[in-house]
Design a protein around this motif. Structure first.
Motif, PDB file in Angstrom:
ATOM      1  N   VAL A   1       0.857  -1.183   0.000  1.00 52.42           N
ATOM      2  CA  VAL A   1       0.000   0.000   0.000  1.00 52.42           C
ATOM      3  C   VAL A   1       0.896   1.237   0.000  1.00 52.42           C
ATOM      4  O   VAL A   1       1.682   1.432   0.928  1.00 52.42           O
ATOM      5  N   ILE A   2       0.773   2.042  -1.040  1.00 48.30           N
ATOM      6  CA  ILE A   2       1.621   3.227  -1.210  1.00 48.30           C
ATOM      7  C   ILE A   2       0.756   4.482  -1.123  1.00 48.30           C
ATOM      8  O   ILE A   2      -0.322   4.543  -1.715  1.00 48.30           O
ATOM      9  N   PHE A   3       1.262   5.480  -0.404  1.00 51.24           N
ATOM     10  CA  PHE A   3       0.641   6.802  -0.378  1.00 51.24           C
ATOM     11  C   PHE A   3       1.595   7.778  -1.061  1.00 51.24           C
ATOM     12  O   PHE A   3       2.746   7.925  -0.631  1.00 51.24           O
ATOM     13  N   ASP A   4       1.133   8.432  -2.126  1.00 51.94           N
ATOM     14  CA  ASP A   4       2.005   9.367  -2.849  1.00 51.94           C
ATOM     15  C   ASP A   4       1.163  10.458  -3.497  1.00 51.94           C
ATOM     16  O   ASP A   4       0.434  10.202  -4.461  1.00 51.94           O
ATOM     17  N   ILE A   5       1.231  11.665  -2.936  1.00 54.38           N
ATOM     18  CA  ILE A   5       0.523  12.804  -3.507  1.00 54.38           C
ATOM     19  C   ILE A   5       1.543  13.840  -3.967  1.00 54.38           C
ATOM     20  O   ILE A   5       2.733  13.720  -3.710  1.00 54.38           O
ATOM     21  N   ARG A   6       1.025  14.859  -4.679  1.00 57.59           N
ATOM     22  CA  ARG A   6       1.961  15.863  -5.200  1.00 57.59           C
ATOM     23  C   ARG A   6       2.760  16.499  -4.067  1.00 57.59           C
ATOM     24  O   ARG A   6       2.245  16.646  -2.965  1.00 57.59           O
ATOM     25  N   ARG A   7       3.968  16.855  -4.137  1.00 60.69           N
ATOM     26  CA  ARG A   7       4.915  16.672  -5.219  1.00 60.69           C
ATOM     27  C   ARG A   7       5.453  15.264  -5.136  1.00 60.69           C
ATOM     28  O   ARG A   7       6.171  14.946  -4.209  1.00 60.69           O
ATOM     29  N   TYR A   8       5.137  14.432  -6.116  1.00 60.79           N
ATOM     30  CA  TYR A   8       5.404  13.002  -6.068  1.00 60.79           C
ATOM     31  C   TYR A   8       6.877  12.707  -5.797  1.00 60.79           C
ATOM     32  O   TYR A   8       7.761  13.337  -6.364  1.00 60.79           O
ATOM     33  N   GLU A   9       7.105  11.731  -4.928  1.00 65.55           N
ATOM     34  CA  GLU A   9       8.467  11.413  -4.526  1.00 65.55           C
ATOM     35  C   GLU A   9       9.065  10.368  -5.466  1.00 65.55           C
ATOM     36  O   GLU A   9       8.471   9.312  -5.694  1.00 65.55           O
ATOM     37  N   GLN A  10      10.232  10.685  -5.997  1.00 62.75           N
ATOM     38  CA  GLN A  10      10.847   9.872  -7.046  1.00 62.75           C
ATOM     39  C   GLN A  10      11.010   8.421  -6.633  1.00 62.75           C
ATOM     40  O   GLN A  10      10.809   7.496  -7.420  1.00 62.75           O
ATOM     41  N   GLU A  11      11.384   8.208  -5.366  1.00 65.61           N
ATOM     42  CA  GLU A  11      11.676   6.841  -4.924  1.00 65.61           C
ATOM     43  C   GLU A  11      10.447   5.945  -4.938  1.00 65.61           C
ATOM     44  O   GLU A  11      10.564   4.720  -4.999  1.00 65.61           O
ATOM     45  N   MET A  12       9.243   6.543  -4.851  1.00 71.96           N
ATOM     46  CA  MET A  12       8.022   5.738  -4.828  1.00 71.96           C
ATOM     47  C   MET A  12       7.852   4.951  -6.119  1.00 71.96           C
ATOM     48  O   MET A  12       7.405   3.794  -6.105  1.00 71.96           O
ATOM     49  N   VAL A  13       8.179   5.565  -7.244  1.00 76.56           N
ATOM     50  CA  VAL A  13       8.057   4.868  -8.526  1.00 76.56           C
ATOM     51  C   VAL A  13       9.045   3.714  -8.588  1.00 76.56           C
ATOM     52  O   VAL A  13       8.707   2.608  -9.028  1.00 76.56           O
ATOM     53  N   THR A  14      10.256   3.952  -8.110  1.00 77.24           N
ATOM     54  CA  THR A  14      11.278   2.900  -8.096  1.00 77.24           C
ATOM     55  C   THR A  14      10.840   1.730  -7.222  1.00 77.24           C
ATOM     56  O   THR A  14      10.978   0.557  -7.595  1.00 77.24           O
ATOM     57  N   LEU A  15      10.301   2.052  -6.031  1.00 76.62           N
ATOM     58  CA  LEU A  15       9.818   1.005  -5.125  1.00 76.62           C
ATOM     59  C   LEU A  15       8.674   0.231  -5.761  1.00 76.62           C
ATOM     60  O   LEU A  15       8.643  -1.010  -5.721  1.00 76.62           O
ATOM     61  N   ALA A  16       7.703   0.951  -6.349  1.00 74.57           N
ATOM     62  CA  ALA A  16       6.556   0.297  -6.977  1.00 74.57           C
ATOM     63  C   ALA A  16       6.997  -0.617  -8.116  1.00 74.57           C
ATOM     64  O   ALA A  16       6.506  -1.750  -8.252  1.00 74.57           O
ATOM     65  N   GLU A  17       7.924  -0.136  -8.903  1.00 67.92           N
ATOM     66  CA  GLU A  17       8.410  -0.927 -10.042  1.00 67.92           C
ATOM     67  C   GLU A  17       9.119  -2.193  -9.565  1.00 67.92           C
ATOM     68  O   GLU A  17       8.891  -3.287 -10.091  1.00 67.92           O
TER      69      GLU A  17
END
Length: 290
Positions: free
Chosen positions: A190-206
């Motif tokens: 479960v990820i929480f990510d709102i603006r200004r989106y944090e770059q590491e979240m995409v890496t973690l999700a991927e």
């Protein structure tokens, strides 16, 4: 066409069924790396999607825009909104602030956010997410950003009572590879990510998705880039007349999920709660009437 509450993505999804085959191909190309994918010239957009430039013109007009420049202007406005810092947001609101006491202004905005979020929400997505989070065979991980980390922790704290195999991921992204190492196919992140989106979240999700992990994302109306890796996405309205975004509606959705999950698993959850209450008694954590 989009009103003040709709994004270009909303408009594309709303019209998708009316598009031709080539237009759907274009729409999917635009949504893949949204909104960046729509910021190039009309020729580049057409080439990237493998369609003709007249197809681009026809589709944006079918969506309700006067032409490609207006379509692209809306994308630029969205991109600007997603990267706005608190000072920029405050100045934008201050110049058009509604009249009345701040309590009323904020309350009106939050109630409007609630209506729009519920109007846009797919109950099937909510039910599917609650079913995944209720499955005790799966490990469930929670992570948030600089602000949303507190909501991730709130969700985790309740889930830790409801079920075993719940883990709160550290806010320090340098430790995230170790968490991914322990994730199994079929687990839930479960990820929480709102603006200004944090770059590491995409890496973690991927990385998690590559391990077969199912991702549930809480984001805003514009959508975190991590959305392309998520199975279920909750797009929540967050804007209020303030330098800060509001977490009220996000917390509402989280609390509704908590209730749905504990209802699905009540027999087991009740036993865990009884055991936990016994532990509280032993440790004298809470004040007791004497």
């Amino acid at each position: 066409m989009a009103d003040g509450s709709q994004t270009v993505s909303d408009v594309i999804h709303a019209h998708f069924g009316t598009l031709t085959r080539a237009e759907k191909q274009l729409a999917q190309s635009l949504l893949e790396n949204y909104p960046i994918s729509g910021l190039g010239s009309i020729t580049i957009i057409a080439e990237n999607a493998g369609v003709s430039t007249p197809t681009v013109v026809r589709m944006v007009q079918k969506l309700g825009y006067k032409g490609y420049p207006e379509f692209q202007a809306h994308l630029h406005q969205e991109l600007e909104a997603t990267i706005s810092n608190p000072i920029t947001k405050h100045d934008r609101w201050a110049s058009n602030a509604p009249q009345g006491h701040v309590l009323i202004r904020i309350a009106d905005s939050i109630m409007n956010n609630m209506r729009q979020t519920l109007g846009d929400m797919d109950t099937a997505t909510f039910d599917a997410a609650s079913e995944l989070l209720s499955d005790r065979r799966r490990n469930v991980y929670f992570v948030g950003g600089r602000i949303t980390g507190s909501i991730a922790e709130y969700f985790f704290t309740h889930m830790q009572v409801i079920r075993a195999k719940a883990t709160l991921i550290s806010l320090h992204s340098s430790s995230w590879p170790q968490y991914v190492l322990n994730m199994n196919a079929g687990d839930v992140l479960v990820i929480f990510d709102i603006r200004r989106y944090e770059q590491e979240m995409v890496t973690l999700a991927e990385a998690a998705k590559a391990n077969g992990v199912i991702i549930i994302l809480f984001t805003d109306q514009w959508g975190s880039p991590a959305a392309k890796h998520a199975r279920h996405v909750f797009r929540v309205r967050i804007e209020v007349p303030s330098a800060w975004d509001s977490s009220v509606v996000t917390l509402f959705v989280v609390e509704a999920l908590i209730e749905a999950i504990q209802t699905r698993t009540w027999d087991d959850t009740r036993e865990r709660m009884r055991t936990l209450e016994g532990l509280f008694e032993q440790t004298r954590l809470f004040r007791r009437l004497t």
